[in-house]
Write a protein that holds these residues in place. Structure first.
Motif, PDB file in Angstrom:
ATOM      1  N   SER A   2       0.818  -1.216   0.000  1.00  0.00           N
ATOM      2  CA  SER A   2       0.000   0.000   0.000  1.00  0.00           C
ATOM      3  C   SER A   2       0.852   1.266   0.000  1.00  0.00           C
ATOM      4  O   SER A   2       1.788   1.391   0.803  1.00  0.00           O
ATOM      5  CB  SER A   2      -0.925   0.014   1.224  1.00  0.00           C
ATOM      6  OG  SER A   2      -1.651   1.232   1.262  1.00  0.00           O
ATOM      7  N   ARG A  28       0.864   3.391   3.586  1.00  0.00           N
ATOM      8  CA  ARG A  28       1.490   3.037   4.862  1.00  0.00           C
ATOM      9  C   ARG A  28       2.560   1.979   4.636  1.00  0.00           C
ATOM     10  O   ARG A  28       2.665   1.397   3.560  1.00  0.00           O
ATOM     11  CB  ARG A  28       0.436   2.486   5.835  1.00  0.00           C
ATOM     12  CG  ARG A  28      -0.189   1.206   5.345  1.00  0.00           C
ATOM     13  CD  ARG A  28      -1.360   0.735   6.173  1.00  0.00           C
ATOM     14  NE  ARG A  28      -2.031  -0.351   5.459  1.00  0.00           N
ATOM     15  CZ  ARG A  28      -2.934  -0.148   4.499  1.00  0.00           C
ATOM     16  NH1 ARG A  28      -3.296   1.091   4.183  1.00  0.00           N
ATOM     17  NH2 ARG A  28      -3.477  -1.166   3.880  1.00  0.00           N
ATOM     18  N   ASP A  42      -8.035  -0.674  -1.091  1.00  0.00           N
ATOM     19  CA  ASP A  42      -7.029  -0.894  -0.068  1.00  0.00           C
ATOM     20  C   ASP A  42      -7.660  -1.724   1.043  1.00  0.00           C
ATOM     21  O   ASP A  42      -8.449  -1.209   1.848  1.00  0.00           O
ATOM     22  CB  ASP A  42      -6.530   0.453   0.466  1.00  0.00           C
ATOM     23  CG  ASP A  42      -5.319   0.315   1.368  1.00  0.00           C
ATOM     24  OD1 ASP A  42      -5.241  -0.698   2.081  1.00  0.00           O
ATOM     25  OD2 ASP A  42      -4.463   1.210   1.358  1.00  0.00           O
ATOM     26  N   ALA A  71      -7.161  -0.566   4.670  1.00  0.00           N
ATOM     27  CA  ALA A  71      -7.904   0.606   5.126  1.00  0.00           C
ATOM     28  C   ALA A  71      -9.403   0.466   4.919  1.00  0.00           C
ATOM     29  O   ALA A  71     -10.185   1.266   5.433  1.00  0.00           O
ATOM     30  CB  ALA A  71      -7.392   1.861   4.397  1.00  0.00           C
ATOM     31  N   LYS A  82     -11.019   0.910   2.059  1.00  0.00           N
ATOM     32  CA  LYS A  82     -11.552   1.952   1.171  1.00  0.00           C
ATOM     33  C   LYS A  82     -10.983   1.779  -0.225  1.00  0.00           C
ATOM     34  O   LYS A  82      -9.972   1.086  -0.426  1.00  0.00           O
ATOM     35  CB  LYS A  82     -11.212   3.333   1.708  1.00  0.00           C
ATOM     36  CG  LYS A  82      -9.720   3.627   1.800  1.00  0.00           C
ATOM     37  CD  LYS A  82      -9.472   5.015   2.372  1.00  0.00           C
ATOM     38  CE  LYS A  82      -7.969   5.308   2.463  1.00  0.00           C
ATOM     39  NZ  LYS A  82      -7.715   6.655   3.040  1.00  0.00           N
TER      40      LYS A  82
END
Length: 327
Positions: A34, A37, A55, A58, A60
């Motif tokens: 990702s 992060r 993702d 997350a 989203k």
């Protein structure tokens, strides 16, 4: 740039240019570490055909604009400005490369000299010399899913075509580098044909002073650096005991086992075929970004003391085309 145009930009090209680590890829999706992060397991997925991302870490996802707004923490207006900014290599609307390249129902209908007004406008809007573009590019007319298209074509060494126009960036056929041999002792490496033509636009008298290798994708760089898979940077020679600098046994050629190299230069065997580096100097003119840094470092590590970083020619620009477009 409109929202509709922005959503046509390839998410894969955006994420690749940002330098995100690609972990897994097939015809339908690509998985990355990702970009939001630090993580050890890839959780960021792009659906190639739908050009959307999700993702999983997350929870989203969304389209191109959703990603830009999330990554840069900006509003829609600013996201459109970022995508439209010519300092970004992904500013042009493009379709997903790999999905199109692998289509079985894609057919080239015609190859013509570069005369189409819209394609000429595309070249001129990028400030590339039209005379040079006409020498190295053609018009390619092709069909995809029973629909007809056309674009600027730049041929590669596998008889494929890198296709460009205002709305598309893709390869018809097999992705491969493009090599121009002028029998020189120095070679310049470019990532894309637009950088190659931009260089010749800036320095027209240099056209025959160097050999040129256009990768057409930094993804082809690994093959270029593997001596047994190409003759771009290497040439075959008969090994001599006193002349073993920068040469390696060509393992792609059948050589009796009693003639094999034992790992030391002084064990080179007369009349055994080797691959020898062709060039005194290799000049890298890649992008001023993370991918360009990594590619330059990879070439420097492969050929110590032979490589020059040509980006001193455009230190404040993303690439050579950005340089001539801004001046």
């Amino acid at each position: 740039m409109t929202c509709s145009e922005a959503k046509k930009i390839s998410l894969v090209s955006i994420i690749d240019k940002m330098g995100a680590k690609k972990i897994k890829k097939n015809n339908r999706e690509v998985w990355y570490i990702s970009p939001f992060r630090n993580e050890s397991t890839a959780s960021f997925k792009i659906d190639i055909n739908k050009n959307i991302w999700f993702d999983h870490g997350a929870g989203k996802g969304g389209n191109v604009l959703d990603f830009i707004m999330a990554f840069y923490k900006c509003d829609l207006k600013e996201a459109l400005r970022i995508l439209d900014n010519e300092s970004f290599s992904f500013h042009q609307p493009i379709f997903n490369d790999n999905a199109i390249e692998k289509e079985k129902n894609c057919e080239i209908r015609a190859i013509k000299p570069l005369t189409n007004t819209q394609l000429i406008n595309y070249i001129q809007n990028r400030y590339i010399s039209l005379k040079i573009a006409k020498k190295y590019c053609v018009e390619v007319y092709y069909s995809l899913n029973n629909k007809s298209y056309y674009g600027i074509g730049f041929t590669n060494d596998s008889e494929g075509y890198e296709i460009r126009n205002k709305y598309i960036k893709m390869c018809l056929g097999t992705k491969a580098p493009s090599f121009f041999n002028n029998n020189r002792s120095q070679i310049i490496l470019f990532e894309s044909w637009s950088d190659f033509l931009s260089f010749l636009t800036l320095y027209p008298n240099a056209e025959k002073r160097y050999d040129y290798l256009i990768l057409n994708s930094v993804g082809t760089l690994n093959n270029v650096l593997i001596e047994k898979s190409n003759n771009y940077l290497y040439k075959c020679t008969n090994g001599e005991k006193d002349n073993c600098s920068n040469i390696q046994l060509d393992t792609s050629i059948n050589v009796p086992s009693d003639k094999a190299i034992k790992g030391q230069k002084d064990n080179c065997i007369k009349n055994t075929l080797y691959k020898q580096l062709k060039y005194e100097t290799i000049i890298c003119c890649f992008d001023n970004d993370d991918a360009g840094n990594k590619a330059t470092e990879k070439v420097q590590n492969a050929f110590p003391n032979r490589v020059k970083d040509g980006r001193y020619l455009y230190p404040n620009y993303k690439d050579l085309n950005d340089c001539i477009s801004t001046k």
